[in-house]
Scaffold this active site. Structure first.
Site, mmCIF file in Angstrom:
data_model
loop_
_atom_site.group_PDB
_atom_site.id
_atom_site.type_symbol
_atom_site.label_atom_id
_atom_site.label_comp_id
_atom_site.label_asym_id
_atom_site.label_seq_id
_atom_site.Cartn_x
_atom_site.Cartn_y
_atom_site.Cartn_z
ATOM 1 C CD GLN A 53 1.181 -6.443 -10.811
ATOM 2 O OE1 GLN A 53 2.629 -6.327 -11.412
ATOM 3 N NE2 GLN A 53 0.640 -6.152 -9.593
ATOM 4 C CG PHE B 152 8.286 -7.407 -8.093
ATOM 5 C CD1 PHE B 152 8.311 -8.456 -7.034
ATOM 6 C CD2 PHE B 152 9.038 -8.212 -9.481
ATOM 7 C CE1 PHE B 152 8.919 -8.977 -6.365
ATOM 8 C CE2 PHE B 152 9.359 -9.260 -8.698
ATOM 9 C CZ PHE B 152 8.957 -9.968 -7.708
ATOM 10 C CD GLU C 226 -1.037 -1.245 -10.676
ATOM 11 O OE1 GLU C 226 0.236 -1.170 -10.422
ATOM 12 O OE2 GLU C 226 -1.662 -0.505 -11.084
ATOM 13 N NE ARG D 217 0.256 4.602 -3.117
ATOM 14 C CZ ARG D 217 0.169 3.848 -1.433
ATOM 15 N NH1 ARG D 217 0.064 3.865 -0.930
ATOM 16 N NH2 ARG D 217 -1.991 3.494 -1.401
ATOM 17 N NE ARG E 131 7.586 -5.578 -2.229
ATOM 18 C CZ ARG E 131 8.421 -6.929 -2.580
ATOM 19 N NH1 ARG E 131 9.355 -7.839 -2.717
ATOM 20 N NH2 ARG E 131 7.811 -8.274 -1.019
ATOM 21 C CG PHE F 94 1.889 2.882 -7.093
ATOM 22 C CD1 PHE F 94 1.470 2.135 -7.539
ATOM 23 C CD2 PHE F 94 0.937 4.335 -6.795
ATOM 24 C CE1 PHE F 94 0.588 2.618 -9.456
ATOM 25 C CE2 PHE F 94 0.575 4.583 -8.021
ATOM 26 C CZ PHE F 94 -0.208 3.563 -8.911
ATOM 27 C CB ALA G 256 -2.265 -0.682 -4.169
ATOM 28 C CD GLU H 91 2.459 -1.364 -3.320
ATOM 29 O OE1 GLU H 91 0.948 -1.119 -1.793
ATOM 30 O OE2 GLU H 91 2.351 -0.166 -4.032
#
Lengths: 158, 780
Positions: free
Chosen positions: B211, B242, B246, B324, B356, B358, B528, B730
């Site tokens: 990603q 998902f 990342e 988050r 997904r 986060f 995100a 998400e």
């Protein structure tokens, strides 16, 4: 390592290869025949990404040795369309947006085709349980089940 | 493709924004022709690479002897920490994820060394011959162990607003409790895979299922000790990600590059499923302790949360994930006084990572549990308590600030609740379920309606930027490239629709090409939920630059005012004259007008004070609401999701077909997390659920029997996003909190709602059964 002469048909085409003893049918398809539409998801027969048909029967190609394909008729996703003409299942997967990342899609199509050849008029529950051996992490399955039901209707009418 | 103006007369282009269009690769998906990284044809001398990993969760390494591995016939290269010309690290920022372990290992599955051979089987077999002298040490595996020993990655992080302790102390009612929430394996169907192809001099081309191509570029360059410009990273598509790709694509890519550099051959690293699940991090499991004070109407006056999350052996993205979670501890509710303290537990497990939502989903579950408990305490329907605490509606005239002091100006959760409560027949079904449960001794049903409010933008402000590159070729066809990656979410088709709309040409003129660091540099991860927001705007910026040049040229050449140039479907109106788009492009090209442009976008209005944890971390909020109805068997704990109704806000959806897919898939993935997907480590820190045979994700037969999803039809982003759409990746995952809440409701029914069900997640049959037994035992 010993190699074995193996002959079979792949999507109707007669094929001969020299196959390592330990090579799976999945290895043969992807590495020898460059038919990469069949995917490896788990290598343990649990995810269905490597689904093919062997003499019409649905099989996880990661669980079958290449040498076992001798004399068999193998069907893969590459054999679904006839030239530019997509199979009804392929059309319905497109129409119903029954895919996202697409990597499980070949397995679902092959499994669905095997189902409809066995049972042209399945109930939704039958479709859902038949396809329970194919994992999809993106879609949530709803559109896949709808696409298969719709394809079954069209194919019965055809 | 040439056509006369007459043929092109139509009111609307084909495939503009807001139209339901199929995924850009869908035809190649169904024919099997779509090429994923592992399908790329390699040169004949390419090598397969196996990464050998630690069997111990925590151990000192006294010595590593790889001679026997090297001597094995067929082995082409063996690389350890001493074979890295640059930096031995593949972490996103903290420098704490070694590519190859040196003096110690900190989780079972940690990379030790790499073996390259003609086949993976040969490399894997040879790796077993390594002689490694480990000195095993006690492993901290669970959150409880980490909390007991204060094993933290960083000091606790706190978000505080008002005086929650005082508010709780003086409230008419108080409650306190704990919920444990399990982690989640990404289970992308395509595992981690990277190919490195050495080029001239220090050049290296990487094909990676990532990603974040830019981060892979940086980590590969640092490992090789070369400038970033020497490394090009390309991603056409991923087979699911998902969040799991990342940062965790960094290791396979750096290892492939190191092998390719040393051998001069192309190298592929492809984890098989078991290796993937051992090596890579997952969604953080959380333990949340809560205390809440509220009034007779269920209005929350103050809440405190302690979040303890299992981060694994290194930072990865855990700090941002815990932030988050802090910023979603309010979900859709205005809470006048709140404290959330986040404990980042360092454990001897794989470094947990983006997934997904986060951290947002875990934060939201805490407050949803509080709401359910308030409702049970006051003996009212939870929907009443939810409504009593919502942020004011956007049109109410008064906005309220979140605990991190961002005004909620776009709240529409009341609209969604009104619509869904009616369309799902919530109240009559609730009454029917009460009646059913009164008669049914063994089977019990439950229902719950829950809201989602999810903030859109990266919490880290600098990440909210994107670039794009648009070429209009001399024949009028358009090449589009941007920094976002395609993982199945439909980003490419959405951005192509944006470009088609901007130029007013049919979608089939726009060719979407693979993401590559060589075309668009310095990108952020596609994460995100921000992909289409950021890259759509960047692509629009590029298109607008080309349009401006075209308009200036045409105005001058045809002697009309610039204002008299308009882009109509597949043609350009120049004063009173219509010119086919192709002809205008050909003419501009002959006249030496630049028809290529870069575009850029940086999300406005964002600011964040890391010290006080206040500011505006989000450009806007997404909203959604779901009703789930479930049934449980109180003798076995078996359960089914019977019916799900969803209304979700996509703003003005860029592509309703794609967005519906995201909502459906997000819900089912979230329901998997909260009801069946269970990760189990043994007491020595070894993951026991490392394949689909032991780790159960939802399959077709688990899908809710009756699933009714609707995109909110009045959606429109109040902020100036790309064609007023909203992000969708998400937020829908959190709609599945309704399924967990419905299971809690069914469990509570066993004692008429008088005993807290205290149902943890995932609500597996075992947990449901134990909760039922506990509720029965404690029934008054």
């Amino acid at each position: 390592m010993a190699k074995h002469h193996v002959s079979f048909t792949i999507n109707g085409d007669p094929t001969e290869i020299l196959c390592e003893t330990h090579a799976t049918l999945l290895d043969v398809l992807r590495d020898e025949l460059e038919l990469t539409g069949t995917k490896e998801g788990c290598s343990t027969g649990d995810c269905g990404a490597c689904s093919v048909t062997v003499d019409g029967r649905l099989v996880c190609s990661c669980l079958m040795l290449g040498v076992e394909a001798n004399g068999k008729a193998i069907g893969t996703v590459e054999g679904l369309a006839k030239g530019d003409k997509l199979h009804v299942l392929q059309e319905k997967f497109l129409e119903h947006h029954a895919l996202q990342c697409g990597i499980c899609t070949p397995g679902f199509l092959v499994a669905s085709k095997a189902l409809l050849e066995k049972n042209p008029d399945p109930t939704e529950t039958e479709v859902r349980y038949w396809l329970a051996g194919n994992l999809c992490r993106c879609t949530g399955y709803d559109k896949i089940v709808r696409a298969v039901m719709d394809a079954a209707t069209v194919m019965r009418g055809a | 493709m040439h056509a006369t103006v007459d043929q092109l007369q139509k009111a609307r282009i084909d495939g503009g924004v807001h139209e339901p269009r199929a995924h850009d690769s869908s035809i190649r998906h169904v024919t099997g022709e779509a090429v994923y990284t592992g399908d790329i044809k390699l040169p004949a001398d390419a090598v397969a690479v196996f990464i050998a990993t630690s069997p111990h969760a925590h151990a000192a390494i006294r010595s590593i002897d790889l001679e026997a591995v090297r001597r094995q016939p067929g082995i082409i290269a063996v690389l350890g920490a001493g074979d890295i010309p640059g930096i031995n690290d593949c972490s996103p920022f903290a420098g704490d994820d070694p590519i190859f372990a040196e003096a110690k290992v900190e989780y079972a599955g940690q990379s030790l060394f790499a073996v390259a051979a003609a086949t993976l089987a040969e490399a894997r077999a040879a790796a077993t011959l390594a002689v490694i002298d480990f000195a095993p040490q006690p492993a901290i595996v669970t959150i409880a162990q980490a909390m007991a020993t204060q094993s933290y990655l960083s000091p606790p992080r706190t978000l505080i607003h008002g005086d929650p302790e005082a508010a709780i102390a003086t409230a008419a009612h108080r409650l306190t409790g704990r919920i444990e929430i399990g982690g989640q394996e990404h289970f992308y169907l395509e595992g981690q895979v990277a190919i490195a192809m050495p080029g001239e001099g220090d050049e290296m081309l990487i094909h990676s299922s990532t990603q974040h191509p830019t981060e892979v570029q940086h980590k590969v360059a640092d490992a090789l000790g070369v400038p970033f410009h020497a490394v090009t990273v390309e991603v056409r598509r991923m087979g699911g990600a998902f969040g799991g790709k990342e940062t965790h694509g960094n290791l396979p890519a750096t290892v492939a590059a190191l092998v390719a550099r040393q051998t001069g051959r192309a190298a592929i690293v492809r984890y098989d499923r078991d290796d993937d699940m051992h090596i890579t991090g997952k969604r953080h499991d959380f333990r949340i302790d809560y205390t809440a004070g509220f009034d007779d109407t269920g209005r929350i006056l103050g809440v405190t949360f302690d979040h303890a999350s299992r981060c694994g052996m290194s930072f990865d993205l855990s700090a941002a994930i815990s932030d988050r979670a802090l910023c979603h501890a309010d979900n859709a509710y205005f809470i006048p006084a709140m404290r959330v303290t986040s404990y980042l537990c360092k454990t001897n497990t794989a470094s947990n990572t983006a997934f997904r939502g986060f951290g947002g989903p875990q934060g939201m579950i805490g407050i949803e549990r509080v709401i359910e408990e308030i409702a049970r305490h006051l003996r009212v329907d939870p929907v009443t308590v939810r409504r009593a605490n919502f942020y004011p509606h956007k049109d109410s005239g008064g906005h309220r600030a979140t605990p991190y002091r961002m005004l909620v100006e776009d709240c529409i959760i009341q609209d969604l609740f009104d619509e869904l409560e009616a369309s799902s027949d919530y109240a009559p079904r609730r009454a029917e379920i009460i009646a059913f449960n009164a008669k049914s001794a063994v089977l019990k049903r439950g229902i719950a309606m829950t809201p989602v409010k999810f903030g859109i933008s990266f919490n880290n402000i600098m990440l909210n930027q994107a670039g794009a590159l648009v070429h209009v070729y001399a024949d009028g066809s358009i090449g589009l490239n941007h920094g976002g990656t395609e993982m199945g979410q439909g980003l490419f088709i959405k951005v192509a629709q944006v470009v088609a709309e901007a130029f007013q040409v049919d979608l089939d003129r726009v060719k979407i090409t693979a993401t590559t660091t060589g075309k668009v540099p310095n990108t952020s991860a596609t994460a995100a939920s921000s992909g289409s927001d950021l890259n759509g705007m960047a692509a629009l910026d590029a298109a607008n630059k080309i349009k401006a040049r075209l308009a200036a040229y045409l105005a001058n050449a045809h002697n009309v005012a610039a204002a008299a140039i308009t882009f109509e479907p597949n043609r350009i109106l120049v004063g009173g004259r219509e010119i086919a788009f192709d002809d205008a492009i050909a003419e501009a090209h002959r006249a030496r007008v630049s028809l290529s442009a870069t575009g850029f976008y940086a999300t406005p209005k964002l600011h964040w004070d890391e010290g006080t944890r206040t500011g505006r971390p989000f450009y806007y909020f997404c909203f959604g609401a779901a009703v789930s109805e479930v049934a449980i068997d109180t003798l076995t704990g078996e359960n089914r999701i019977l019916r799900v109704d969803i209304v979700h806000d996509c703003g003005r959806s860029l592509n309703p077909a794609i967005d519906l897919g995201q909502i459906e898939g997000g819900f089912v993935q979230g329901a998997g997390w909260l009801t069946m997907e269970e990760l189990v480590w043994d007491d020595r820190g070894r993951l026991k659920t490392h394949a689909p045979a032991t780790y159960k994700i939802p399959c077709a037969s688990d899908r809710p029997v009756d699933l009714r999803i609707k995109i909110h039809d009045r959606g429109r982003n109040i902020e100036d996003t790309i064609y007023r759409s909203k992000a969708v990746g998400e937020p829908p995952l959190m709609l599945a909190i309704s399924a967990h809440a419905a299971l809690s409701d069914a469990v509570a029914s066993v004692a008429g709602g008088r005993v807290a069900p205290d149902l943890d997640a995932p609500a597996t049959p075992e947990r449901i059964l134990m909760a039922v037994e506990r509720v029965k035992a404690n029934a008054p």
